[in-house]
Each structure stands twice: as C-alpha cells, then as structure tokens.
Design a protein around this motif. Structure first.
Motif, PDB file in Angstrom:
ATOM      1  N   SER A  25      18.865  59.208  65.634  1.00 50.14           N
ATOM      2  CA  SER A  25      17.535  59.217  66.233  1.00 50.14           C
ATOM      3  C   SER A  25      17.328  60.465  67.085  1.00 50.14           C
ATOM      4  N   ALA A  58      12.729  64.223  77.990  1.00 49.73           N
ATOM      5  CA  ALA A  58      12.416  63.655  76.678  1.00 49.73           C
ATOM      6  C   ALA A  58      13.671  63.084  76.019  1.00 49.73           C
ATOM      7  N   ALA A  61      14.541  59.872  77.810  1.00 50.80           N
ATOM      8  CA  ALA A  61      13.558  58.853  77.442  1.00 50.80           C
ATOM      9  C   ALA A  61      13.854  58.269  76.067  1.00 50.80           C
ATOM     10  N   LYS A  62      14.319  59.101  75.139  1.00 46.01           N
ATOM     11  CA  LYS A  62      14.648  58.614  73.800  1.00 46.01           C
ATOM     12  C   LYS A  62      15.779  57.600  73.868  1.00 46.01           C
ATOM     13  N   GLN A  64      16.613  55.781  76.434  1.00 44.89           N
ATOM     14  CA  GLN A  64      16.093  54.602  77.118  1.00 44.89           C
ATOM     15  C   GLN A  64      15.139  53.799  76.244  1.00 44.89           C
ATOM     16  N   SER A  65      14.517  54.444  75.253  1.00 44.93           N
ATOM     17  CA  SER A  65      13.600  53.732  74.356  1.00 44.93           C
ATOM     18  C   SER A  65      14.331  52.699  73.500  1.00 44.93           C
ATOM     19  N   PHE A  66      15.649  52.838  73.392  1.00 40.49           N
ATOM     20  CA  PHE A  66      16.456  51.856  72.674  1.00 40.49           C
ATOM     21  C   PHE A  66      16.750  50.639  73.544  1.00 40.49           C
ATOM     22  N   GLY A  67      16.336  50.681  74.798  1.00 38.61           N
ATOM     23  CA  GLY A  67      16.590  49.582  75.723  1.00 38.61           C
ATOM     24  C   GLY A  67      17.892  49.784  76.498  1.00 38.61           C
ATOM     25  N   TYR A  68      18.504  50.951  76.367  1.00 38.05           N
ATOM     26  CA  TYR A  68      19.753  51.235  77.063  1.00 38.05           C
ATOM     27  C   TYR A  68      19.446  51.783  78.455  1.00 38.05           C
ATOM     28  N   LYS A  69      20.275  51.396  79.404  1.00 38.96           N
ATOM     29  CA  LYS A  69      20.203  51.996  80.729  1.00 38.96           C
ATOM     30  C   LYS A  69      21.035  53.268  80.666  1.00 38.96           C
TER      31      LYS A  69
END
Length: 75
Positions: A25, A58, A61-62, A64-69
């Motif tokens: 990704s 960016a 943010a990518k 974190q967009s997976f739901g990872y901290k």
C-alpha cells in the motif's frame, strides 16, 4: 530526485501478511521509493521517499488509515 528516509513505529504486532500488505500500500503513494520493515524489528517501517512529491505526514496517515497506532521516529 531527492530521497529521504523516515522511520515509522507501528505499535501493534503485525503478522507477515499485514506487513506485506502495508508495504504494498505504501508503494502506491506517489514519491515512495522503498518501504520495508526491518528484519527482527517488525514494528519499525523504514520508508525511502521523495520529499518533493509526498510528506512524512502523508506516509504516517497511510499507516494510520489501516487502523494501526503509529508515530514517526526521530526529529
């Protein structure tokens, strides 16, 4: 082309498939040259990127967009 590196610390323990999916990704982001997890330190993602095309914000943010901290490591 200018290339910089950023280290992202992922708080969760990701399995091999999750790490590969995240790397793939990250490769889709314009300006990313080489995202890779450090062997033996599977919570550290090193990303080589062109700062003229994308930003550290960016990239974080990518992840974190997976739901990872996650957070950037370093200055």
């Amino acid at each position: 082309m200018s290339v910089s590196d950023i280290l992202i610390h992922v708080n969760q323990d990701l399995n091999e498939q999750q790490r590969k999916s995240l790397e793939e990704s990250m490769r889709e982001i314009d300006g990313v040259v080489a995202p890779r997890f450090n062997p033996g330190k599977n919570h550290l993602l090193l990303v080589a990127f062109n700062p003229d095309v994308t930003s550290t914000a960016a990239l974080l943010a990518k992840v974190q967009s997976f739901g990872y901290k996650a957070q950037l490591v370093g200055p």
